[in-house]
Design a protein around this motif. Structure first.
Motif, PDB file in Angstrom:
ATOM      1  N   ASN A  65       0.830  -1.212   0.000  1.00  0.00           N
ATOM      2  CA  ASN A  65       0.000   0.000   0.000  1.00  0.00           C
ATOM      3  C   ASN A  65       0.866   1.265   0.000  1.00  0.00           C
ATOM      4  O   ASN A  65       0.521   2.250  -0.662  1.00  0.00           O
ATOM      5  CB  ASN A  65      -0.942  -0.005   1.199  1.00  0.00           C
ATOM      6  CG  ASN A  65      -2.084  -0.979   1.026  1.00  0.00           C
ATOM      7  OD1 ASN A  65      -2.496  -1.287  -0.097  1.00  0.00           O
ATOM      8  ND2 ASN A  65      -2.620  -1.481   2.131  1.00  0.00           N
ATOM      9  N   SER A  68       2.212   1.602  -3.580  1.00  0.00           N
ATOM     10  CA  SER A  68       1.171   1.954  -4.548  1.00  0.00           C
ATOM     11  C   SER A  68       0.730   3.402  -4.377  1.00  0.00           C
ATOM     12  O   SER A  68       0.525   4.122  -5.365  1.00  0.00           O
ATOM     13  CB  SER A  68      -0.022   1.006  -4.418  1.00  0.00           C
ATOM     14  OG  SER A  68      -0.680   1.173  -3.173  1.00  0.00           O
ATOM     15  N   LEU A  74      -0.886   0.507  -9.371  1.00  0.00           N
ATOM     16  CA  LEU A  74      -1.618  -0.652  -8.866  1.00  0.00           C
ATOM     17  C   LEU A  74      -2.655  -0.253  -7.811  1.00  0.00           C
ATOM     18  O   LEU A  74      -2.923  -1.009  -6.861  1.00  0.00           O
ATOM     19  CB  LEU A  74      -0.671  -1.719  -8.287  1.00  0.00           C
ATOM     20  CG  LEU A  74       0.002  -2.645  -9.306  1.00  0.00           C
ATOM     21  CD1 LEU A  74       1.021  -1.890 -10.143  1.00  0.00           C
ATOM     22  CD2 LEU A  74       0.657  -3.826  -8.600  1.00  0.00           C
ATOM     23  N   THR A  75      -3.233   0.914  -7.955  1.00  0.00           N
ATOM     24  CA  THR A  75      -4.223   1.354  -6.975  1.00  0.00           C
ATOM     25  C   THR A  75      -5.147   2.387  -7.598  1.00  0.00           C
ATOM     26  O   THR A  75      -4.808   3.032  -8.595  1.00  0.00           O
ATOM     27  CB  THR A  75      -3.540   1.958  -5.737  1.00  0.00           C
ATOM     28  OG1 THR A  75      -4.524   2.185  -4.722  1.00  0.00           O
ATOM     29  CG2 THR A  75      -2.840   3.272  -6.051  1.00  0.00           C
ATOM     30  N   TYR A  76      -6.314   2.534  -6.990  1.00  0.00           N
ATOM     31  CA  TYR A  76      -7.249   3.605  -7.332  1.00  0.00           C
ATOM     32  C   TYR A  76      -7.080   4.730  -6.315  1.00  0.00           C
ATOM     33  O   TYR A  76      -6.555   4.513  -5.209  1.00  0.00           O
ATOM     34  CB  TYR A  76      -8.682   3.076  -7.331  1.00  0.00           C
ATOM     35  CG  TYR A  76      -9.004   2.224  -8.537  1.00  0.00           C
ATOM     36  CD1 TYR A  76      -9.429   2.809  -9.730  1.00  0.00           C
ATOM     37  CD2 TYR A  76      -8.872   0.846  -8.492  1.00  0.00           C
ATOM     38  CE1 TYR A  76      -9.722   2.041 -10.847  1.00  0.00           C
ATOM     39  CE2 TYR A  76      -9.160   0.056  -9.611  1.00  0.00           C
ATOM     40  CZ  TYR A  76      -9.583   0.661 -10.775  1.00  0.00           C
ATOM     41  OH  TYR A  76      -9.867  -0.096 -11.880  1.00  0.00           O
ATOM     42  N   GLU A  82     -13.901   2.965  -6.222  1.00  0.00           N
ATOM     43  CA  GLU A  82     -13.036   1.872  -6.675  1.00  0.00           C
ATOM     44  C   GLU A  82     -12.011   1.502  -5.606  1.00  0.00           C
ATOM     45  O   GLU A  82     -11.716   0.324  -5.392  1.00  0.00           O
ATOM     46  CB  GLU A  82     -12.324   2.272  -7.972  1.00  0.00           C
ATOM     47  CG  GLU A  82     -13.226   2.378  -9.181  1.00  0.00           C
ATOM     48  CD  GLU A  82     -13.869   3.754  -9.311  1.00  0.00           C
ATOM     49  OE1 GLU A  82     -13.675   4.595  -8.404  1.00  0.00           O
ATOM     50  OE2 GLU A  82     -14.546   3.978 -10.326  1.00  0.00           O
ATOM     51  N   ARG A  83     -11.486   2.538  -4.925  1.00  0.00           N
ATOM     52  CA  ARG A  83     -10.507   2.257  -3.864  1.00  0.00           C
ATOM     53  C   ARG A  83     -11.180   1.524  -2.714  1.00  0.00           C
ATOM     54  O   ARG A  83     -10.586   0.626  -2.099  1.00  0.00           O
ATOM     55  CB  ARG A  83      -9.868   3.558  -3.380  1.00  0.00           C
ATOM     56  CG  ARG A  83      -8.862   3.386  -2.236  1.00  0.00           C
ATOM     57  CD  ARG A  83      -7.688   2.471  -2.610  1.00  0.00           C
ATOM     58  NE  ARG A  83      -6.735   2.382  -1.542  1.00  0.00           N
ATOM     59  CZ  ARG A  83      -5.664   3.178  -1.424  1.00  0.00           C
ATOM     60  NH1 ARG A  83      -5.417   4.104  -2.345  1.00  0.00           N
ATOM     61  NH2 ARG A  83      -4.834   3.036  -0.429  1.00  0.00           N
ATOM     62  N   GLN A  86     -11.411  -1.967  -3.785  1.00  0.00           N
ATOM     63  CA  GLN A  86     -10.056  -2.521  -3.768  1.00  0.00           C
ATOM     64  C   GLN A  86      -9.654  -2.892  -2.339  1.00  0.00           C
ATOM     65  O   GLN A  86      -9.141  -3.991  -2.090  1.00  0.00           O
ATOM     66  CB  GLN A  86      -9.078  -1.493  -4.333  1.00  0.00           C
ATOM     67  CG  GLN A  86      -7.610  -1.890  -4.241  1.00  0.00           C
ATOM     68  CD  GLN A  86      -6.699  -0.760  -4.662  1.00  0.00           C
ATOM     69  OE1 GLN A  86      -6.953  -0.077  -5.659  1.00  0.00           O
ATOM     70  NE2 GLN A  86      -5.631  -0.526  -3.908  1.00  0.00           N
ATOM     71  N   CYS A 144      -8.031  -9.290 -14.405  1.00  0.00           N
ATOM     72  CA  CYS A 144      -7.635  -9.017 -13.019  1.00  0.00           C
ATOM     73  C   CYS A 144      -8.870  -8.975 -12.124  1.00  0.00           C
ATOM     74  O   CYS A 144     -10.005  -9.000 -12.599  1.00  0.00           O
ATOM     75  CB  CYS A 144      -6.885  -7.689 -12.937  1.00  0.00           C
ATOM     76  SG  CYS A 144      -5.432  -7.606 -14.015  1.00  0.00           S
ATOM     77  N   THR A 151      -4.213  -4.484  -9.537  1.00  0.00           N
ATOM     78  CA  THR A 151      -4.159  -3.721  -8.293  1.00  0.00           C
ATOM     79  C   THR A 151      -3.518  -4.570  -7.198  1.00  0.00           C
ATOM     80  O   THR A 151      -3.243  -5.764  -7.397  1.00  0.00           O
ATOM     81  CB  THR A 151      -5.567  -3.278  -7.839  1.00  0.00           C
ATOM     82  OG1 THR A 151      -6.405  -4.437  -7.721  1.00  0.00           O
ATOM     83  CG2 THR A 151      -6.177  -2.290  -8.824  1.00  0.00           C
TER      84      THR A 151
END
Length: 205
Positions: A65, A68, A74-76, A82-83, A86, A144, A151
């Motif tokens: 984390n 990212s 690899l993250t929102y 979206e996060r 995730q 994915c 992500t």
């Protein structure tokens, strides 16, 4: 430049793969858990460790984390729906897969023999098969977990599925087998495997 400390066959692989996906420079020091080199940075003796400007970070998911968010890969974005999804996947994988596999490992070879309960592994296998069916339903149509974009949860999922295979959990779900094969076919995954093996060979030499 980052420095990763830990053996590639452990959760350290998650960090190596993440760094390869992000195209970031790093050194890899292959040190086993509980070794002096590891304990010098983490008194619990656990790996991986990421040295950032000389400061150690621990826990593979926290490191993923951090990387990212810091490099926006690899993250929102934080605060987006979206996060939130995730992060929900991340916690699902940690609770239902990583925890079960780690508990099984502890009762197989990590805990002192007098504290092991081998029978617990049957319960863990049943629980993880149930969780695996839920994960298979979440994969959907994309390559994915969250569609087209790789992500952090993908790194956790692929690592845990490979760990499950090594531990002979026998999930037997074609959707998950196909998903793992896609992840392992990624150039960064292959590069992480090669980098880990090269570090081990160099250390042995």
């Amino acid at each position: 430049m980052y420095t990763v400390i830990g053996l590639p066959r452990t959760r350290t692989f998650r960090v190596i793969w993440m760094l390869e996906e992000a195209g970031l420079d790093y050194d890899l020091i292959p040190a086993p858990p509980q070794s002096d080199r590891v304990v010098a940075h983490n008194d619990l003796g656990k790996v991986p460790i990421l040295l950032v400007e000389g400061e150690p970070l621990t826990d593979s998911t926290a490191i993923l984390n951090f990387l990212s968010d810091r490099h926006e890969v690899l993250t929102y974005p934080a605060g987006s729906m979206e996060r939130a999804r995730q992060d929900g996947l991340t916690h699902f994988l940690l609770d239902q897969f990583d925890a079960a596999l780690w508990t099984a490992a502890r009762h197989s070879f990590i805990l002192p023999e007098e504290h092991r309960m081998p029978a617990i592994k049957d319960s863990l296998r049943w629980e993880m098969r149930r969780s695996a069916k839920a994960l298979a339903r979440r994969i959907g149509d994309g390559p994915c977990l969250m569609g087209e974009v790789l992500t952090v949860p993908d790194i956790l999922a692929a690592h845990c599925l490979n760990w499950a295979n090594v531990a002979k959990f026998d999930l037997n779900l074609p959707e998950l087998d196909d998903y793992l094969a896609r992840m392992q076919a990624r150039p960064a995954y292959k590069a992480a495997v090669a980098r880990g093996q090269a570090a081990l060979n160099s250390d042995a030499g």
